[in-house]
Motif scaffolding. Structure first.
Motif, PDB file in Angstrom:
ATOM      1  N   PRO A  44       0.811  -1.212   0.000  1.00 30.37           N
ATOM      2  CA  PRO A  44       0.000   0.000   0.000  1.00 30.37           C
ATOM      3  C   PRO A  44       0.854   1.277   0.000  1.00 30.37           C
ATOM      4  CG  PRO A  44      -0.889  -1.581   1.552  1.00 30.37           C
ATOM      5  CD  PRO A  44       0.396  -2.151   1.058  1.00 30.37           C
ATOM      6  N   ALA A  55       1.524  11.095  -4.126  1.00 33.13           N
ATOM      7  CA  ALA A  55       1.247  11.632  -2.799  1.00 33.13           C
ATOM      8  C   ALA A  55       2.555  12.020  -2.101  1.00 33.13           C
ATOM      9  CB  ALA A  55       0.517  10.586  -1.958  1.00 33.13           C
ATOM     10  N   ASP A 106       3.750   1.656  -1.513  1.00 36.27           N
ATOM     11  CA  ASP A 106       4.116   1.829  -2.921  1.00 36.27           C
ATOM     12  C   ASP A 106       2.945   2.401  -3.712  1.00 36.27           C
ATOM     13  OD1 ASP A 106       6.677   1.001  -2.761  1.00 36.27           O
ATOM     14  OD2 ASP A 106       6.350  -1.011  -3.564  1.00 36.27           O
ATOM     15  N   ALA A 107       1.766   1.818  -3.465  1.00 41.93           N
ATOM     16  CA  ALA A 107       0.603   2.206  -4.263  1.00 41.93           C
ATOM     17  C   ALA A 107       0.262   3.677  -4.050  1.00 41.93           C
ATOM     18  CB  ALA A 107      -0.598   1.328  -3.908  1.00 41.93           C
ATOM     19  N   ILE A 108       0.293   4.127  -2.806  1.00 45.87           N
ATOM     20  CA  ILE A 108      -0.044   5.527  -2.530  1.00 45.87           C
ATOM     21  C   ILE A 108       1.070   6.444  -3.038  1.00 45.87           C
ATOM     22  CG2 ILE A 108      -0.552   7.212  -0.715  1.00 45.87           C
ATOM     23  CD1 ILE A 108      -2.817   5.289  -1.219  1.00 45.87           C
ATOM     24  N   ALA A 109       2.328   6.025  -2.854  1.00 46.88           N
ATOM     25  CA  ALA A 109       3.438   6.840  -3.361  1.00 46.88           C
ATOM     26  C   ALA A 109       3.324   6.993  -4.882  1.00 46.88           C
ATOM     27  CB  ALA A 109       4.771   6.198  -2.997  1.00 46.88           C
ATOM     28  N   ALA A 110       2.870   5.930  -5.550  1.00 47.83           N
ATOM     29  CA  ALA A 110       2.775   5.965  -7.009  1.00 47.83           C
ATOM     30  C   ALA A 110       1.744   6.973  -7.510  1.00 47.83           C
ATOM     31  CB  ALA A 110       2.444   4.573  -7.543  1.00 47.83           C
ATOM     32  N   THR A 111       0.798   7.375  -6.653  1.00 50.22           N
ATOM     33  CA  THR A 111      -0.193   8.359  -7.101  1.00 50.22           C
ATOM     34  C   THR A 111       0.376   9.773  -7.077  1.00 50.22           C
ATOM     35  OG1 THR A 111      -1.077   8.836  -4.910  1.00 50.22           O
ATOM     36  CG2 THR A 111      -2.060   6.997  -6.089  1.00 50.22           C
TER      37      THR A 111
END
Ligand SMILES: Nc1ncnc2c1ncn2[C@@H]1O[C@H](COP(=O)(O)OP(=O)(O)OP(=O)(O)O)[C@@H](O)[C@H]1O
Ligand SMILES: [Mg+2]
Lengths: 357, 257
Positions: free
Chosen positions: A262, A271, A264-269
């Motif tokens: 998660p 954020a 990684d996933a949020i950083a990828a947006t």
């Protein structure tokens, strides 16, 4: 094709790294061996030879002697470690596969263990005679009889004191939450490792927290009762300080063990750091945090009792007073009340923790 | 063709701190509008390649350009701005389990939001409408207020797609998006990627394991082997011979439909 900007020869790099690692490991092994040998000689000489064989009361002490033993140990350590047949080499995974290496390290490990056990036995002077002598048994009888015939005359006072203890523990636990939260993020390796300045904050805070945590709440209570005077406030601060240090470690470990996905996933947006923490880290740690905090309240009630013994207020202080006057029936009532409250707290906190998971 | 290159990777190397040399001089172009599939054995460096493109991993050497701009070493705000244009979907879905589906989708907008309102959960109504529209696209609008971890794997992956759509991405990176799903669900998820690619015009780079899916959805294929590109071409060009080259002599193709 363009050449890569950095020249990389991975095989060579890996090989060089491995060799360096081996050198470091060998030094570590030799240090370990030297320490083990030093320890063995010291225990043999002081605990076994002086104390048991010569039966000396005052052990002679001289720095020359200790220095001499240290030098001898290091010499043996170097020879033994370098030959890769020692216990240290075995621990660091450098030992040779020969029979001699195996035997020598195993025998030495076994000797170390037995020596430590024997020395420990001698030092604590374990004496079954005291435990089961007629006198001893009579004393125990007297106290247990008193404890089981409690004096209910002081029930009101004891109830008030125990409520004070519970509140004291509760306030210490609640006040600990905000600083613990902040500290736990600052001491979570995975959040702080990226830059050298955040990493130094991480490192310094870790050292301070380890230090604070290694001092028992009882000792903090003694310190604070001198500082702010005997009473519940001193006890509360003592608990607060220790709770912050202890829980910051547990919290930061929870942060370190979160799922990386998660994040990684949020950083990828796209954020930023705070948004990543709020969306990907916090949701994963609220439950462990809640659980630790409730458990800590339970621990703190027990600790608050003990802290009371040195003047931290509440039921512990009361227990101390009656024990000083040798009023064992009153002590009996207090002990029973403590037992009941601790048992109830234990039960409630376990139930709450079960319910939130 | 070179005018509409969206990602340009040149001589990319990645050495992990552990010493693993995961990418050994990879060069490739991704063209606008294509559906590029990356195949290769486990450990061949597929994930590492995708993560170097949106800089979740730091390249050790080489360059990565996005829309003509060198992004190999950018940091902070500049990096976050670039990331807002690149969506990513993962094998493990990587949703925030304890949040609602809607909030998970809204999280895709974080890069466009100020810190304080986003932390307070103060998303403007347009964002919420957009999130509902994106949930519609992947067909799970009715789950908007369920907790994300209550959903099945396939549904969770659809939430992840909707989340990435919130970024209005120019590029969508998908790292084995169907590897933990059953064949039927896999196919339906792949159809959503196809829809995003064809109808919304988003360029897709997708790591895949199953060749049947590759043949069906890819417009172009790249194969990695031990950190190097060993094949580049059209899906139907992967014949028996290439297959053995990419996956090793012992490999045999399994079919899923
Ligand atoms: N964070 C990491 N630290 C160290 N080594 C890593 C890390 N991530 C990947 N590797 C190593 O890099 C190599 C390439 O890994 P990568 O995950 O890119 O492969 P992959 O093609 O995605 O494989 P899979 O199909 O199993 O996902 C592997 O040898 C792997 O062990
Ligand atoms: Mg992978």
């Amino acid at each position: 094709m363009l050449e890569p900007e950095l020249e990389i020869h991975p095989k060579e790099k890996i090989l060089r790294k491995k060799k360096n690692q081996e050198k470091v490991d060998l030094v570590k092994a030799i240090l370990l061996d030297s320490f083990f040998i030093f320890y063995t000689i010291l225990v043999l000489q002081r605990a076994i030879y002086y104390k048991v064989i010569l039966d000396l009361r005052e052990l002679p002490f001289s720095w020359y002697e200790i220095g001499f033993i240290a030098i001898v140990s290091v010499l043996i350590g170097i020879i033994w470690g370098y030959s890769r047949t020692s216990l240290g080499a075995k621990i660091m995974g450098l030992a040779k596969e020969t029979k001699f290496a195996k035997l020598s390290s195993e025998i030495f490990a076994w000797t170390l263990f037995n020596l430590t056990f024997i020395a420990g036995w001698l030092v604590t002077k374990i004496s079954l005679i005291d435990l089961f002598s007629a006198e001893g048994i009579e004393g125990a009888n007297r106290i247990f009889y008193a404890l089981f015939t409690p004096e209910f005359g002081i029930f009101d006072d004891a109830l008030f004191a125990i409520i004070e203890t519970i509140y004291l523990a509760l306030i210490a636990t609640l006040l600990s939450i905000p600083p613990t939260l902040i500290l736990s993020f600052l001491t979570a390796r995975n959040l702080m490792k990226d830059h050298w300045y955040t990493f130094s904050i991480y490192y310094i805070l870790r050292i301070i927290l380890n230090f604070v945590r290694s001092i028992e709440p009882l000792i903090w209570a003694i310190i604070f009762s001198v500082w702010v005077g005997i009473g519940p406030f001193a006890g509360m601060i003592a608990l607060l300080v220790h709770t912050i240090a202890a829980n910051a470690k547990l919290y930061s470990e929870a942060i370190e063990s979160i799922e990386e996905g998660p994040v990684d996933a949020i950083a990828a947006t796209g954020a930023n750091k705070l948004q990543i923490i709020w969306y990907a880290v916090i949701p994963q740690i609220v439950l462990p945090f809640l659980s630790f905090t409730i458990y800590r309240w339970d621990i703190n009630v027990r600790m608050a009792t003990v802290i009371g013994l040195v003047g931290g207020g509440g039921i512990g202080t009361m227990l101390m007073q009656y024990q000083g006057l040798a009023q064992w029936h009153e002590v009996g009532l207090i002990v029973i009340m403590i037992a009941i409250v601790v048992w109830i707290m234990d039960y409630i906190s376990a139930k709450i923790r079960e319910a939130i998971y | 063709m070179s005018s509409n290159v969206i990602v340009e990777v040149r001589n990319l190397h990645k050495v992990y701190p552990s010493g693993t040399h995961a990418l050994k001089g990879v060069s490739l172009d991704v063209y606008e509008g294509e559906f590029l599939v990356v195949i290769g054995l486990s450990g061949s460096g597929k994930t590492t390649l995708l993560k170097c493109i949106n800089r979740l991993e730091e390249p050790t050497a080489g360059t990565v350009k996005f829309l003509g701009k060198d992004i190999t070493h950018i940091k902070g705000k500049e990096l976050r701005e670039v990331r807002t244009h690149i969506g990513m979907v993962f094998q493990q879905f990587n949703l925030i389990k304890r949040m609602t589906v809607l909030n998970n989708v809204l999280a895709g907008k974080l890069g466009y939001m100020k810190t304080l309102p986003s932390i307070l959960g103060n998303f403007p109504q347009e964002c919420i409408d957009e999130a509902m529209k994106n949930l519609d696209i992947v067909g799970i609008r009715e789950y908007a207020y369920e907790r994300a971890d209550k959903l099945s794997g396939g549904q969770q992956q659809r939430v992840a797609i909707a989340r990435s759509l919130m970024q209005s991405p120019k590029l969508l990176l998908a790292d084995e998006p169907v590897a933990s799903l059953d064949p039927a669900t896999s196919n339906s998820i792949m159809q959503y990627f196809e829809k995003v690619n064809k109808e919304l015009g988003v360029t897709v780079v997708c790591n895949l394991h199953f060749l049947s899916l590759v043949r069906r959805y890819a417009t172009r294929v790249i194969a990695l082997k031990a950190g190097e590109i060993v094949f580049e071409g059209l899906p139907h060009e992967i014949n028996e011979e290439w297959f053995k080259k990419i996956y090793g002599e012992e490999a045999e193709e399994v079919e899923i439909r």
